[in-house]
Design an enzyme around this catalytic site. Structure first.
Site, PDB file in Angstrom:
ATOM      1  N   HIS A   1       0.846  -1.196   0.000  1.00  0.00           N
ATOM      2  CA  HIS A   1       0.000   0.000   0.000  1.00  0.00           C
ATOM      3  C   HIS A   1       0.879   1.242   0.000  1.00  0.00           C
ATOM      4  CE1 HIS A   1       0.718  -1.246   4.157  1.00  0.00           C
ATOM      5  NE2 HIS A   1       0.743   0.042   4.459  1.00  0.00           N
TER       6      HIS A   1
ATOM      7  N   HIS B   1       0.901   5.261   1.238  1.00  0.00           N
ATOM      8  CA  HIS B   1       0.287   6.294   2.087  1.00  0.00           C
ATOM      9  C   HIS B   1       0.348   7.630   1.346  1.00  0.00           C
ATOM     10  CE1 HIS B   1       0.576   4.047   6.025  1.00  0.00           C
ATOM     11  NE2 HIS B   1       1.499   3.395   5.351  1.00  0.00           N
TER      12      HIS B   1
HETATM   13  P1  AMP Z   1       1.987   0.280   7.281  1.00  0.00           P
HETATM   14  O1  AMP Z   1       2.570   0.487   8.639  1.00  0.00           O
HETATM   15  O2  AMP Z   1       2.672   1.002   6.189  1.00  0.00           O
HETATM   16  O3  AMP Z   1       1.811  -1.198   7.036  1.00  0.00           O
HETATM   17  O4  AMP Z   1       0.588   0.975   7.325  1.00  0.00           O
HETATM   18  C1  AMP Z   1      -0.597   0.381   7.691  1.00  0.00           C
HETATM   19  C2  AMP Z   1      -1.583   1.493   7.832  1.00  0.00           C
HETATM   20  O5  AMP Z   1      -2.868   0.922   7.852  1.00  0.00           O
HETATM   21  C3  AMP Z   1      -1.422   2.322   9.108  1.00  0.00           C
HETATM   22  O6  AMP Z   1      -1.258   3.683   8.739  1.00  0.00           O
HETATM   23  C4  AMP Z   1      -2.726   2.095   9.849  1.00  0.00           C
HETATM   24  O7  AMP Z   1      -3.175   3.254  10.466  1.00  0.00           O
HETATM   25  C5  AMP Z   1      -3.666   1.658   8.727  1.00  0.00           C
HETATM   26  N1  AMP Z   1      -4.747   0.768   9.105  1.00  0.00           N
HETATM   27  C6  AMP Z   1      -4.688  -0.326   9.884  1.00  0.00           C
HETATM   28  N2  AMP Z   1      -5.890  -0.933   9.940  1.00  0.00           N
HETATM   29  C7  AMP Z   1      -6.720  -0.205   9.158  1.00  0.00           C
HETATM   30  C8  AMP Z   1      -8.097  -0.333   8.795  1.00  0.00           C
HETATM   31  N3  AMP Z   1      -8.868  -1.309   9.255  1.00  0.00           N
HETATM   32  N4  AMP Z   1      -8.619   0.598   7.975  1.00  0.00           N
HETATM   33  C9  AMP Z   1      -7.858   1.604   7.496  1.00  0.00           C
HETATM   34  N5  AMP Z   1      -6.561   1.775   7.793  1.00  0.00           N
HETATM   35  C10 AMP Z   1      -6.001   0.876   8.618  1.00  0.00           C
END
Ligand code: AMP
Length: 138
Positions: free
Chosen positions: A102, A104
Site C-alpha cells: 500500500h 500512504h
Molecule cells: P503500514 O505500517 O505502512 O503497514 O501501514 C498500515 C496502515 O494501515 C497504518 O497507517 C494504519 O493506520 C492503517 N490501518 C490499519 N488498519 C486499518 C483499517 N482497518 N482501515 C484503514 N486503515 C487501517
C-alpha cells in the site's frame, strides 16, 4: 517471506470487513486510513497480491502509480494541504505493519507536525465526509 491473504487489507479487498472507501477499480482500492497521521491521510492499495514493493509485479506498480498521483492531487485539493508526503514501508523493521502493498498519501499542513504512524483512531463521521469529498475530486 510470502504473501499471507489473511492480512487486514486482504480482508478489506475481499469485502470481509468495512472500510471508508474513496475509490475502487480493477487495479486498486483507495480508502481513508483510520489511524491518520494528518487530516485526509489516504491509502492506495493495489489489488494484485504482494507483501510490499519488494515482491510486487512491476506491471502492477506501473498500473497503480498514475492512480497514486491522481489521489495525491485530489487529497491536496480537498484538504487544502500545503504538501503531500508519499510513504511506503517494506517489512516490519522499516515500519510496515500490514503486509499487503500500500501507498500512504499524507497531507502536510504548514507548521503542523504529522501524528505518529498508526496513532489515534479518527472520527468515523469525519472520515466518511473526507472519503466522499475526495471521491468527488478524483
Ligand atoms: P503500514 O505500517 O505502512 O503497514 O501501514 C498500515 C496502515 O494501515 C497504518 O497507517 C494504519 O493506520 C492503517 N490501518 C490499519 N488498519 C486499518 C483499517 N482497518 N482501515 C484503514 N486503515 C487501517
Amino acid at each position: 517471506m510470502s504473501y499471507d491473504p489473511s492480512n487486514i487489507f486482504g480482508k478489506i479487498l475481499r469485502g470481509e470487513i468495512p472500510a471508508h472507501k474513496v475509490y475502487e477499480d480493477d487495479v486498486a482500492l483507495v480508502m481513508m486510513d483510520i489511524f491518520p497521521q494528518s487530516r485526509g491521510h489516504v491509502l492506495v492499495i493495489p489489488k494484485a497480491a504482494s507483501r510490499n514493493l519488494l515482491d510486487a509485479d512491476p506491471a502492477a506498480l506501473s498500473a497503480v502509480i498514475p492512480l497514486v498521483q491522481q489521489v495525491a492531487k485530489a487529497v491536496k485539493h480537498v484538504t487544502g494541504a500545503d504538501g503531500i508526503r508519499l510513504a511506503q514501508f517494506n517489512e516490519a523493521p522499516a515500519g510496515q505493519t500490514v503486509f499487503h502493498l500500500h501507498f500512504h498519501v499524507i497531507p502536510v499542513y504548514e507548521g503542523v507536525a504529522l501524528g505518529s504512524h498508526g496513532g489515534g483512531k479518527a472520527d468515523d463521521a469525519e472520515l466518511a465526509v473526507l472519503a466522499k469529498d475526495i471521491a468527488a475530486a478524483l
